[in-house]
Design a protein around this motif. Structure first.
Motif, PDB file in Angstrom:
ATOM      1  N   ALA A  42     -14.805  -4.458 -10.271  1.00 17.33           N
ATOM      2  CA  ALA A  42     -14.911  -3.010 -10.451  1.00 17.33           C
ATOM      3  C   ALA A  42     -13.588  -2.423 -10.928  1.00 17.33           C
ATOM      4  CB  ALA A  42     -15.337  -2.358  -9.134  1.00 17.33           C
ATOM      5  N   GLU A  43     -12.477  -2.915 -10.387  1.00 20.42           N
ATOM      6  CA  GLU A  43     -11.162  -2.408 -10.785  1.00 20.42           C
ATOM      7  C   GLU A  43     -10.842  -2.769 -12.237  1.00 20.42           C
ATOM      8  OE1 GLU A  43      -8.826  -2.498  -6.493  1.00 20.42           O
ATOM      9  OE2 GLU A  43      -8.714  -4.230  -7.825  1.00 20.42           O
ATOM     10  N   ILE A  44     -11.057  -4.028 -12.589  1.00 22.79           N
ATOM     11  CA  ILE A  44     -10.727  -4.471 -13.943  1.00 22.79           C
ATOM     12  C   ILE A  44     -11.584  -3.760 -14.982  1.00 22.79           C
ATOM     13  CG2 ILE A  44     -10.648  -6.466 -15.488  1.00 22.79           C
ATOM     14  CD1 ILE A  44      -8.500  -6.395 -13.287  1.00 22.79           C
ATOM     15  N   ALA A  45     -12.808  -3.439 -14.608  1.00 24.44           N
ATOM     16  CA  ALA A  45     -13.705  -2.740 -15.539  1.00 24.44           C
ATOM     17  C   ALA A  45     -13.176  -1.350 -15.893  1.00 24.44           C
ATOM     18  CB  ALA A  45     -15.105  -2.635 -14.945  1.00 24.44           C
ATOM     19  N   GLU A  46     -12.312  -0.795 -15.044  1.00 20.09           N
ATOM     20  CA  GLU A  46     -11.810   0.561 -15.272  1.00 20.09           C
ATOM     21  C   GLU A  46     -10.422   0.585 -15.914  1.00 20.09           C
ATOM     22  OE1 GLU A  46     -13.509   3.336 -14.888  1.00 20.09           O
ATOM     23  OE2 GLU A  46     -15.234   2.136 -14.281  1.00 20.09           O
ATOM     24  N   ILE A  47      -9.865  -0.577 -16.244  1.00 21.70           N
ATOM     25  CA  ILE A  47      -8.554  -0.594 -16.895  1.00 21.70           C
ATOM     26  C   ILE A  47      -8.644   0.109 -18.240  1.00 21.70           C
ATOM     27  CG2 ILE A  47      -6.847  -2.088 -18.017  1.00 21.70           C
ATOM     28  CD1 ILE A  47      -7.242  -4.090 -15.818  1.00 21.70           C
ATOM     29  N   PRO A  48      -7.754   1.067 -18.512  1.00 22.73           N
ATOM     30  CA  PRO A  48      -7.790   1.758 -19.803  1.00 22.73           C
ATOM     31  C   PRO A  48      -7.583   0.784 -20.961  1.00 22.73           C
ATOM     32  CG  PRO A  48      -6.353   2.885 -18.235  1.00 22.73           C
ATOM     33  CD  PRO A  48      -6.701   1.560 -17.618  1.00 22.73           C
ATOM     34  N   VAL A  49      -8.335   0.963 -22.004  1.00 19.12           N
ATOM     35  CA  VAL A  49      -8.189   0.112 -23.184  1.00 19.12           C
ATOM     36  C   VAL A  49      -7.589   0.943 -24.315  1.00 19.12           C
ATOM     37  CG1 VAL A  49     -10.078  -1.418 -22.552  1.00 19.12           C
ATOM     38  CG2 VAL A  49     -10.576   0.618 -23.888  1.00 19.12           C
ATOM     39  N   GLY A  50      -6.832   0.280 -25.165  1.00 18.65           N
ATOM     40  CA  GLY A  50      -6.247   0.962 -26.313  1.00 18.65           C
ATOM     41  C   GLY A  50      -4.881   1.555 -26.073  1.00 18.65           C
ATOM     42  N   VAL A  70      -0.188  -1.333 -11.981  1.00 22.14           N
ATOM     43  CA  VAL A  70       0.922  -1.178 -11.035  1.00 22.14           C
ATOM     44  C   VAL A  70       0.524  -0.284  -9.869  1.00 22.14           C
ATOM     45  CG1 VAL A  70       3.217  -0.180 -10.742  1.00 22.14           C
ATOM     46  CG2 VAL A  70       2.743  -1.655 -12.702  1.00 22.14           C
ATOM     47  N   LEU A  71      -0.026   0.892 -10.195  1.00 17.94           N
ATOM     48  CA  LEU A  71      -0.429   1.809  -9.134  1.00 17.94           C
ATOM     49  C   LEU A  71      -1.599   1.244  -8.339  1.00 17.94           C
ATOM     50  CD1 LEU A  71      -0.128   5.285 -10.878  1.00 17.94           C
ATOM     51  CD2 LEU A  71       1.465   4.178  -9.327  1.00 17.94           C
ATOM     52  N   GLY A  72      -2.503   0.569  -9.030  1.00 14.69           N
ATOM     53  CA  GLY A  72      -3.644  -0.015  -8.338  1.00 14.69           C
ATOM     54  C   GLY A  72      -3.230  -1.080  -7.347  1.00 14.69           C
ATOM     55  N   THR A  73      -2.172  -1.819  -7.659  1.00 11.81           N
ATOM     56  CA  THR A  73      -1.692  -2.850  -6.747  1.00 11.81           C
ATOM     57  C   THR A  73      -0.880  -2.241  -5.617  1.00 11.81           C
ATOM     58  OG1 THR A  73      -1.636  -4.490  -8.514  1.00 11.81           O
ATOM     59  CG2 THR A  73      -0.324  -4.965  -6.569  1.00 11.81           C
ATOM     60  N   SER A 107     -16.556 -10.377  -1.437  1.00 12.98           N
ATOM     61  CA  SER A 107     -16.249  -8.938  -1.476  1.00 12.98           C
ATOM     62  C   SER A 107     -15.067  -8.660  -2.399  1.00 12.98           C
ATOM     63  CB  SER A 107     -15.936  -8.432  -0.068  1.00 12.98           C
ATOM     64  OG  SER A 107     -17.045  -8.612   0.793  1.00 12.98           O
ATOM     65  N   MET A 108     -14.033  -9.505  -2.327  1.00 13.03           N
ATOM     66  CA  MET A 108     -12.860  -9.307  -3.181  1.00 13.03           C
ATOM     67  C   MET A 108     -13.205  -9.476  -4.656  1.00 13.03           C
ATOM     68  SD  MET A 108     -10.245  -8.341  -1.469  1.00 13.03           S
ATOM     69  CE  MET A 108     -11.392  -7.403  -0.448  1.00 13.03           C
ATOM     70  N   ARG A 109     -14.100 -10.409  -4.948  1.00 14.72           N
ATOM     71  CA  ARG A 109     -14.515 -10.591  -6.341  1.00 14.72           C
ATOM     72  C   ARG A 109     -15.211  -9.335  -6.862  1.00 14.72           C
ATOM     73  NH1 ARG A 109     -14.998 -15.778  -8.572  1.00 14.72           N
ATOM     74  NH2 ARG A 109     -15.595 -14.593 -10.418  1.00 14.72           N
ATOM     75  N   HIS A 110     -16.056  -8.729  -6.031  1.00 13.77           N
ATOM     76  CA  HIS A 110     -16.744  -7.497  -6.431  1.00 13.77           C
ATOM     77  C   HIS A 110     -15.744  -6.355  -6.633  1.00 13.77           C
ATOM     78  CE1 HIS A 110     -20.783  -8.987  -6.233  1.00 13.77           C
ATOM     79  NE2 HIS A 110     -20.723  -9.256  -4.943  1.00 13.77           N
TER      80      HIS A 110
END
Length: 201
Positions: free
Chosen positions: A153-161, A171-174, A146-149
């Motif tokens: 999902a979280e890493i996929a939403e990290i802003p790029v650029g 930071v906020l996500g953690t 479950s944690m891997r899923h």
């Protein structure tokens, strides 16, 4: 500075403190007592507030911001620094053999990049054992899957650029999302309890 204060919602005194501590870059001087501040300063203030509000010390925040100013070649290294700023650090050392054993149980091949994260898991599991609580293997496998899923999902939403926004996201996500995960777990446990032990009609 008054305009920067109005746009950021922070008091002038707070902004001056961040300037003195080297967290916020100096503005462009227009006179001996005046300076102008742009969008970059506003974005940096958002990151600073995210760090400070998450309980990060000024010294640790300065280190994260220094990494932002001179980012490493790999994005993962930048995000790891941001995550480490708000992740708890254990006071008790965990033997390397215990970490290696845990890595093997979880099927990890590259755990040496961040052994301190596995050390957190090892300490938590040791606490369970010392309390005489045996976590069923199937439950542990479910936790890990479950944690891997969730992490994917979280890493996929990290802003790029935009490194500033990426760090702010981590930071906020953690700091803020972990309580949400715990609250959702409790709601899910209530539902699972009712499903397994239906109330009497």
């Amino acid at each position: 500075m008054a305009e920067l204060s109005a746009e950021s919602g922070l008091p002038v005194a707070t902004i001056k403190f961040y300037l003195r501590e080297g967290l916020l870059p100096q503005g462009v001087r227009t006179s001996a007592t005046q300076a102008t501040y742009g969008d970059a300063h506003l974005r940096r203030l958002r990151v600073i507030r995210a760090l400070i509000d998450a309980g990060v010390s000024v010294a640790r925040a300065r280190k994260v911001l220094a990494t932002l100013d001179e980012p490493p070649d790999e994005v993962a290294a930048l995000l790891a620094e941001a995550h480490a700023a708000v992740a708890p650090s254990g006071e008790e050392d965990v033997p390397l053999a215990e970490i290696e054993d845990l890595a093997e149980q979880l099927g990890l091949q590259c755990w040496t990049h961040r052994p301190e994260r596995l050390a957190e898991v090892a300490r938590a599991m040791r606490t369970l054992r010392e309390a005489g609580f045996a976590l069923p293997p199937e439950v542990m496998r479910t936790y890990w899957t479950s944690m891997r899923h969730i992490a994917a999902a979280e890493i996929a939403e990290i802003p790029v650029g935009d490194p500033d926004e990426a760090v702010r996201y981590v930071v906020l996500g953690t700091a803020l999302v972990e309580p949400l995960l715990l609250a959702l777990r409790r709601v899910a446990e209530q539902l699972a309890t009712v499903e397994r032990f239906p109330p009497n009609p």
